[in-house]
Design an enzyme around this catalytic site. Structure first.
Site, PDB file in Angstrom:
ATOM      1  N   ARG A 100       4.577   2.352  31.199  1.00  0.00           N
ATOM      2  CA  ARG A 100       3.197   2.770  30.950  1.00  0.00           C
ATOM      3  C   ARG A 100       2.322   1.589  31.308  1.00  0.00           C
ATOM      4  O   ARG A 100       2.449   0.503  30.725  1.00  0.00           O
ATOM      5  CB  ARG A 100       2.995   3.165  29.484  1.00  0.00           C
ATOM      6  CG  ARG A 100       1.531   3.300  29.115  1.00  0.00           C
ATOM      7  CD  ARG A 100       1.290   3.924  27.773  1.00  0.00           C
ATOM      8  NE  ARG A 100       1.571   5.352  27.799  1.00  0.00           N
ATOM      9  CZ  ARG A 100       1.070   6.235  26.932  1.00  0.00           C
ATOM     10  NH1 ARG A 100       0.261   5.833  25.968  1.00  0.00           N
ATOM     11  NH2 ARG A 100       1.390   7.508  27.013  1.00  0.00           N
ATOM     12  N   HIS A 127      -0.023  11.372  34.412  1.00  0.00           N
ATOM     13  CA  HIS A 127       0.724  11.428  33.150  1.00  0.00           C
ATOM     14  C   HIS A 127       1.731  12.577  33.259  1.00  0.00           C
ATOM     15  O   HIS A 127       1.641  13.582  32.543  1.00  0.00           O
ATOM     16  CB  HIS A 127      -0.229  11.615  31.979  1.00  0.00           C
ATOM     17  CG  HIS A 127       0.373  11.266  30.645  1.00  0.00           C
ATOM     18  ND1 HIS A 127       1.652  10.749  30.501  1.00  0.00           N
ATOM     19  CD2 HIS A 127      -0.134  11.357  29.378  1.00  0.00           C
ATOM     20  CE1 HIS A 127       1.895  10.547  29.228  1.00  0.00           C
ATOM     21  NE2 HIS A 127       0.837  10.910  28.518  1.00  0.00           N
ATOM     22  N   GLN A 130       3.703  14.094  30.218  1.00  0.00           N
ATOM     23  CA  GLN A 130       2.887  14.971  29.382  1.00  0.00           C
ATOM     24  C   GLN A 130       2.874  16.376  29.961  1.00  0.00           C
ATOM     25  O   GLN A 130       3.053  17.363  29.235  1.00  0.00           O
ATOM     26  CB  GLN A 130       1.459  14.411  29.298  1.00  0.00           C
ATOM     27  CG  GLN A 130       0.531  15.231  28.434  1.00  0.00           C
ATOM     28  CD  GLN A 130       0.971  15.239  26.975  1.00  0.00           C
ATOM     29  OE1 GLN A 130       1.173  14.194  26.387  1.00  0.00           O
ATOM     30  NE2 GLN A 130       1.115  16.421  26.384  1.00  0.00           N
ATOM     31  N   ASP A 209      -8.510  16.950  26.689  1.00  0.00           N
ATOM     32  CA  ASP A 209      -8.063  15.558  26.564  1.00  0.00           C
ATOM     33  C   ASP A 209      -9.276  14.733  26.144  1.00  0.00           C
ATOM     34  O   ASP A 209     -10.422  15.202  26.208  1.00  0.00           O
ATOM     35  CB  ASP A 209      -7.474  15.061  27.898  1.00  0.00           C
ATOM     36  CG  ASP A 209      -6.883  13.646  27.802  1.00  0.00           C
ATOM     37  OD1 ASP A 209      -6.647  13.163  26.669  1.00  0.00           O
ATOM     38  OD2 ASP A 209      -6.661  13.014  28.855  1.00  0.00           O
ATOM     39  N   CYS A 250      -3.265  16.918  24.659  1.00  0.00           N
ATOM     40  CA  CYS A 250      -2.153  15.971  24.796  1.00  0.00           C
ATOM     41  C   CYS A 250      -2.102  14.979  23.635  1.00  0.00           C
ATOM     42  O   CYS A 250      -1.051  14.381  23.400  1.00  0.00           O
ATOM     43  CB  CYS A 250      -2.254  15.236  26.126  1.00  0.00           C
ATOM     44  SG  CYS A 250      -3.800  14.328  26.316  1.00  0.00           S
ATOM     45  N   ARG A 278       7.421  16.720  23.852  1.00  0.00           N
ATOM     46  CA  ARG A 278       7.584  15.520  24.676  1.00  0.00           C
ATOM     47  C   ARG A 278       9.043  15.073  24.658  1.00  0.00           C
ATOM     48  O   ARG A 278       9.625  14.730  25.676  1.00  0.00           O
ATOM     49  CB  ARG A 278       6.691  14.382  24.132  1.00  0.00           C
ATOM     50  CG  ARG A 278       5.196  14.605  24.291  1.00  0.00           C
ATOM     51  CD  ARG A 278       4.755  14.573  25.751  1.00  0.00           C
ATOM     52  NE  ARG A 278       5.146  13.350  26.410  1.00  0.00           N
ATOM     53  CZ  ARG A 278       4.445  12.202  26.391  1.00  0.00           C
ATOM     54  NH1 ARG A 278       3.280  12.164  25.766  1.00  0.00           N
ATOM     55  NH2 ARG A 278       4.867  11.126  27.032  1.00  0.00           N
TER      56      ARG A 278
HETATM   57  N1   CP Z   1      -0.021  12.025  24.739  1.00  0.00           N
HETATM   58  C1   CP Z   1       0.410  10.750  24.799  1.00  0.00           C
HETATM   59  O1   CP Z   1       0.898  10.253  25.828  1.00  0.00           O
HETATM   60  O2   CP Z   1       0.273  10.073  23.630  1.00  0.00           O
HETATM   61  P1   CP Z   1       0.504   8.516  23.400  1.00  0.00           P
HETATM   62  O3   CP Z   1      -0.592   7.784  24.132  1.00  0.00           O
HETATM   63  O4   CP Z   1       0.438   8.334  21.921  1.00  0.00           O
HETATM   64  O5   CP Z   1       1.846   8.129  23.964  1.00  0.00           O
HETATM   65  N1  NVA Z   2      -6.299  10.392  29.343  1.00  0.00           N
HETATM   66  C1  NVA Z   2      -5.726   9.686  28.210  1.00  0.00           C
HETATM   67  C2  NVA Z   2      -4.411  10.257  27.850  1.00  0.00           C
HETATM   68  C3  NVA Z   2      -3.782   9.663  26.631  1.00  0.00           C
HETATM   69  C4  NVA Z   2      -2.424  10.224  26.337  1.00  0.00           C
HETATM   70  C5  NVA Z   2      -5.631   8.206  28.534  1.00  0.00           C
HETATM   71  O1  NVA Z   2      -5.255   7.852  29.664  1.00  0.00           O
HETATM   72  O2  NVA Z   2      -5.932   7.382  27.666  1.00  0.00           O
END
Ligand code: CP
Ligand code: NVA
Length: 293
Positions: A100, A127, A130, A209, A250, A278
């Protein structure tokens, strides 16, 4: 060459279908697979996470494996070691690498040099893990994916892009409604507009989101909230969807911003199933990537 999961476009439609079937089976029998017995998966986190970290860590243990969570500050990467060298060294120890981070380019470079599968656990652009869980949630709710309509309302961000890409692979019609300045670029199969009501009309699922993503400039957060204010999922908007429609998010959510508390905790949401899914989807993904030639 290892298989990777970087944008979510990598599996074929048949592979994606089989992966989601497998995820449903693993949800019924969480300890049925030992695909990672005595093997280790590295999980690099350069941004915060609740769901992704926990679902990957727990899922890897359920598959008989061992997760090594590496925060940025734990790695020599933070002191200038290259992503290439990090990829080469981790590949000598672990069965797969999840990451990440911000830049998509960094994940592509990691995958270019790794000799084990690389999984994108969120970048600014994508993502895909997700989106896998989201498709699994739709499959559970409707028993099929082909021909369903999902309306995403809000910022044309990483989550919107992954839904458009992975949704198209599964035959889901994805509509994205965003205000001017926040639009997703055209993605094959996705219908883009600025009108939330038009996007939601008759849809099977309505998706929200956050309005301010990780990495977005906090100095302009209030401007973003003002621009996106008409793109909130509330009961009135949900009423425009099909009578059987479900609400998805999400998470993390900001109740009162992109979604009302009534919808977030209400009867029409499948958001908490989505968060659980997930784990099941990612276990099937790990099995798939490790099995691939
Ligand atoms: N939806 C999601 O990826 O959540 P986190 O940022 O908590 O991992
Ligand atoms: N769009 C959000 C998703 C978090 C799971 C971000 O990138 O922060």
């Amino acid at each position: 060459m290892p298989r990777h999961f970087i944008t979510g476009a990598e599996p074929s439609p048949d592979e994606l279908r089989a992966l989601l079937d497998r995820a449903l089976a693993l949800k019924q029998a969480p300890f049925a697979s030992n695909a990672l017995a005595r093997r280790t998966v590295a999980l690099i986190f350069q941004k915060p996470s609740t769901r992704t970290r926990v679902s990957f860590e727990v899922g890897i243990v359920e598959l008989g494996g061992h997760p090594v969570v590496l925060r940025t500050e734990d790695l020599q990467l933070s002191r200038g070691e290259t992503i290439r060298d990090t990829a080469l060294v981790l590949s000598r120890h672990v069965a797969a690498i999840g990451i990440r981070t911000g830049p998509d380019e960094l994940v592509r470079e990691l995958a270019e040099h790794a000799t084990v599968p690389v999984i994108n656990m969120l970048t600014v652009g994508h993502h895909p893990c997700q989106a896998l869980a989201d498709l699994l949630t739709l499959r559970e709710a409707f028993g099929r994916l082909e021909g369903l309509t999902l309306a995403y309302v809000g910022d044309g961000n990483n989550v919107a892009r992954s839904l458009a890409i992975v949704g198209a692979l599964a035959g889901v019609k994805v509509r994205v409604a965003s205000p001017p300045g926040f639009a997703l670029e055209p993605v094959a199969g996705a219908h883009l507009s600025t009108d939330p009501a038009e996007a939601v009309a008759g849809a099977d699922a309505v998706y929200a989101d956050v309005w301010v993503s990780m990495g977005d400039d906090e100095a302009t957060a209030d401007e973003r909230r003002a621009a996106l204010a008409a793109y909130r999922i509330d009961d009135d908007l949900l009423d425009l969807a099909a009578s059987h429609a479900i609400a998805l998010h999400c998470l993390p959510a900001h109740a009162g911003e992109e979604i009302t508390a009534e919808v977030l905790y209400g009867a029409r949401q499948r958001i908490w199933d989505q968060a659980e899914n997930r784990r099941h989807a990612q276990k099937a993904l790990l099995e798939f990537l490790l099995r691939a030639p």
